[in-house]
Design an enzyme around this catalytic site. Structure first.
Site, PDB file in Angstrom:
ATOM      1  N   ALA A 123       0.688  -1.318   0.198  1.00 45.02           N
ATOM      2  CA  ALA A 123       0.169  -0.434   0.048  1.00 45.02           C
ATOM      3  C   ALA A 123       1.062   1.622   0.037  1.00 45.02           C
ATOM      4  CB  ALA A 123      -0.377  -0.112   1.346  1.00 45.02           C
ATOM      5  N   ASN A 191       2.672  -3.642   7.182  1.00 46.69           N
ATOM      6  CA  ASN A 191       4.322  -4.651   6.352  1.00 46.69           C
ATOM      7  C   ASN A 191       5.005  -3.829   5.575  1.00 46.69           C
ATOM      8  OD1 ASN A 191       3.728  -7.054   6.106  1.00 46.69           O
ATOM      9  ND2 ASN A 191       0.980  -6.238   6.362  1.00 46.69           N
ATOM     10  N   HIS A 221       0.206   5.808   4.059  1.00 46.24           N
ATOM     11  CA  HIS A 221       1.930   6.188   4.143  1.00 46.24           C
ATOM     12  C   HIS A 221       2.281   7.448   3.551  1.00 46.24           C
ATOM     13  CE1 HIS A 221       0.333   2.496   5.401  1.00 46.24           C
ATOM     14  NE2 HIS A 221      -0.045   1.941   4.839  1.00 46.24           N
TER      15      HIS A 221
HETATM   16  N1  LIG Z   1       2.299  -6.710   1.992  1.00 49.14           N
HETATM   17  C1  LIG Z   1       1.223  -5.916   2.003  1.00 49.14           C
HETATM   18  O1  LIG Z   1       1.426  -4.690   1.738  1.00 49.14           O
HETATM   19  C2  LIG Z   1      -0.045  -6.581   3.037  1.00 49.14           C
HETATM   20  C3  LIG Z   1      -1.028  -5.751   3.679  1.00 49.14           C
HETATM   21  C4  LIG Z   1      -2.618  -5.655   3.822  1.00 49.14           C
HETATM   22  C5  LIG Z   1      -2.365  -7.348   4.477  1.00 49.14           C
HETATM   23  N2  LIG Z   1      -1.094  -7.714   4.525  1.00 49.14           N
HETATM   24  C6  LIG Z   1      -0.978  -9.347   5.135  1.00 49.14           C
HETATM   25  O2  LIG Z   1      -1.038 -10.516   4.286  1.00 49.14           O
HETATM   26  C7  LIG Z   1      -1.745 -11.462   4.900  1.00 49.14           C
HETATM   27  C8  LIG Z   1      -3.870 -11.601   4.369  1.00 49.14           C
HETATM   28  O3  LIG Z   1      -4.453 -10.522   5.141  1.00 49.14           O
HETATM   29  P1  LIG Z   1      -5.881 -10.702   4.961  1.00 49.14           P
HETATM   30  O4  LIG Z   1      -6.158  -8.571   4.435  1.00 49.14           O
HETATM   31  O5  LIG Z   1      -6.145 -10.980   3.612  1.00 49.14           O
HETATM   32  O6  LIG Z   1      -5.963 -10.818   6.149  1.00 49.14           O
HETATM   33  P2  LIG Z   1      -7.638 -11.612   6.176  1.00 49.14           P
HETATM   34  O7  LIG Z   1      -7.378 -12.140   7.925  1.00 49.14           O
HETATM   35  O8  LIG Z   1      -9.102 -11.362   5.138  1.00 49.14           O
HETATM   36  O9  LIG Z   1      -7.158 -13.747   5.489  1.00 49.14           O
HETATM   37  C9  LIG Z   1      -6.074 -14.347   6.413  1.00 49.14           C
HETATM   38  C10 LIG Z   1      -6.466 -15.414   5.948  1.00 49.14           C
HETATM   39  O10 LIG Z   1      -4.939 -16.370   6.028  1.00 49.14           O
HETATM   40  C11 LIG Z   1      -5.995 -17.178   7.093  1.00 49.14           C
HETATM   41  N3  LIG Z   1      -4.593 -17.767   7.616  1.00 49.14           N
HETATM   42  C12 LIG Z   1      -4.195 -17.102   9.850  1.00 49.14           C
HETATM   43  N4  LIG Z   1      -3.111 -18.036   9.326  1.00 49.14           N
HETATM   44  C13 LIG Z   1      -3.164 -18.908   8.550  1.00 49.14           C
HETATM   45  C14 LIG Z   1      -1.937 -19.933   8.988  1.00 49.14           C
HETATM   46  N5  LIG Z   1      -0.614 -20.058  10.090  1.00 49.14           N
HETATM   47  N6  LIG Z   1      -2.036 -20.849   8.205  1.00 49.14           N
HETATM   48  C15 LIG Z   1      -3.129 -20.885   6.804  1.00 49.14           C
HETATM   49  N7  LIG Z   1      -3.507 -19.823   6.888  1.00 49.14           N
HETATM   50  C16 LIG Z   1      -4.001 -19.012   7.474  1.00 49.14           C
HETATM   51  C17 LIG Z   1      -6.863 -17.185   8.330  1.00 49.14           C
HETATM   52  O11 LIG Z   1      -7.435 -17.377   8.712  1.00 49.14           O
HETATM   53  C18 LIG Z   1      -8.435 -16.181   6.508  1.00 49.14           C
HETATM   54  O12 LIG Z   1      -8.556 -16.498   6.248  1.00 49.14           O
HETATM   55  C19 LIG Z   1      -1.862 -10.343   6.297  1.00 49.14           C
HETATM   56  O13 LIG Z   1      -1.043 -10.731   7.454  1.00 49.14           O
HETATM   57  C20 LIG Z   1      -2.110  -9.028   6.212  1.00 49.14           C
HETATM   58  O14 LIG Z   1      -1.133  -8.576   7.446  1.00 49.14           O
HETATM   59  C21 LIG Z   1       0.072  -7.188   3.613  1.00 49.14           C
END
Ligand SMILES: NC(=O)c1ccc[n+]([C@@H]2O[C@H](COP(=O)([O-])OP(=O)(O)OC[C@H]3O[C@@H](n4cnc5c(N)ncnc54)[C@H](O)[C@@H]3O)[C@@H](O)[C@H]2O)c1
Length: 270
Positions: A123, A191, A221
């Site tokens: 983002a 992140n 950001h």
């Molecule tokens: N890189 C970036 O810019 C950025 C931006 C936003 C979110 N993220 C990260 O991406 C990830 C996903 O975000 P989201 O919005 O889709 O979250 P979300 O909560 O909507 O979905 C996460 C999914 O992962 C599953 N999960 C959790 N732990 C798990 C494990 N150990 N094994 C398998 N499945 C598992 C959950 O059950 C859920 O379905 C988060 O860690 C978030 O912090 C990164």
């Protein structure tokens, strides 16, 4: 041309959108082969949505079916995903970048085995300039993140400091520190701090501020970079995802754009 076989770990907000792009925008170049989620119902629900029964029972099964593994689950598992990629010689795209902060040794090992580890910009804008600037001297990298209270709810840092974000009136600086501390205190929110430290001067020297206000409606950001090249200032005003306010809509698009970049032959930008 052979399609790239993709598997998704974590079938939540980001996982759903990536799956949709594999079935739509990227369908000629990508084949979605497997879905895994710790909550099986989430993977099954996504399988039903895309009308393909590709839910698997374990991460190992997913690694066996795909050539590029997309992690969109949690910072608690992203390091393990890279370790498995090294073990099984598969490429990975990591969304929960906070879990890989200070994993230089593991990333070096991946490099030695020629395994590609993709970290989308997410983002934030300015990673292109930072990557180029790093080849010369960088003096400072500062991230200022502004999020609405709801987007920070449940962060361990707030619990530790006994802060109820919903009782805050006006603008308040909640946190000042480095990405290491930020990732520990706000593992689901920051992140961008991790991607900045990986692309720039590392997790100890990068500076992070997190600010909230009941008046905020966007995840904003701002990055300031200074160095031999000159200086960069970027400001990204993100609309939070409707399904998960902790995740910005641009982060999801950035993940899809990274996947698109992997399968396309023309590479634009640094
Ligand atoms: N890189 C970036 O810019 C950025 C931006 C936003 C979110 N993220 C990260 O991406 C990830 C996903 O975000 P989201 O919005 O889709 O979250 P979300 O909560 O909507 O979905 C996460 C999914 O992962 C599953 N999960 C959790 N732990 C798990 C494990 N150990 N094994 C398998 N499945 C598992 C959950 O059950 C859920 O379905 C988060 O860690 C978030 O912090 C990164």
């Amino acid at each position: 041309m052979k399609k790239l076989k993709v598997g998704i770990i974590g079938c939540g907000t980001i996982g759903n959108e990536i799956a949709a792009s594999c079935m739509g925008l990227l369908k000629d170049k990508v084949e979605l082969k497997a879905l895994y989620d710790i909550d099986r119902k989430k993977a099954e629900g996504l399988s039903r949505l895309i009308k393909r029964d590709i839910t698997v029972d374990s991460m190992d099964m997913l690694f066996d079916k795909a050539d590029l593994i997309v992690e969109s689950a949690s910072a608690g598992i992203s390091r393990k995903v890279v370790e498995k990629a090294v073990e099984k010689s598969k490429d990975v795209m990591i969304m929960s970048i906070g879990g890989l902060i200070q994993s230089e040794g593991l990333l070096k090992e991946a490099g030695k085995k020629n395994i590609r580890v993709y970290f989308p910009s997410g983002a934030v804008c300015g990673i292109d300039g930072l990557k180029a600037a790093r080849l010369s001297g960088i003096e400072s990298v500062t991230l200022t993140t502004r999020k609405p209270p709801g987007g920070l709810e449940g962060a361990p840092y707030l619990k530790e400091k006994n802060i109820n974000v919903h009782s805050i009136k006006g603008e308040k600086v909640l946190f000042r520190g480095n990405p290491l501390e930020a990732v520990k205190g706000f593992p689901k929110n920051i992140n961008v701090a991790s991607v900045l430290s990986l692309a720039g001067i590392g997790a100890k020297k990068t500076k992070v501020r997190i600010i909230t206000s009941p008046g905020y409606t966007k995840n904003v950001h701002e990055i300031e970079i200074t160095g031999d090249f000159g200086s960069i200032r970027t400001r990204t005003e993100n609309v939070p995802s409707r399904k998960n306010p902790k995740t910005s809509a641009l982060a999801i698009l950035s993940a899809i754009a990274t996947l698109k970049g992997i399968v396309e032959s023309i590479k634009i930008g640094t």
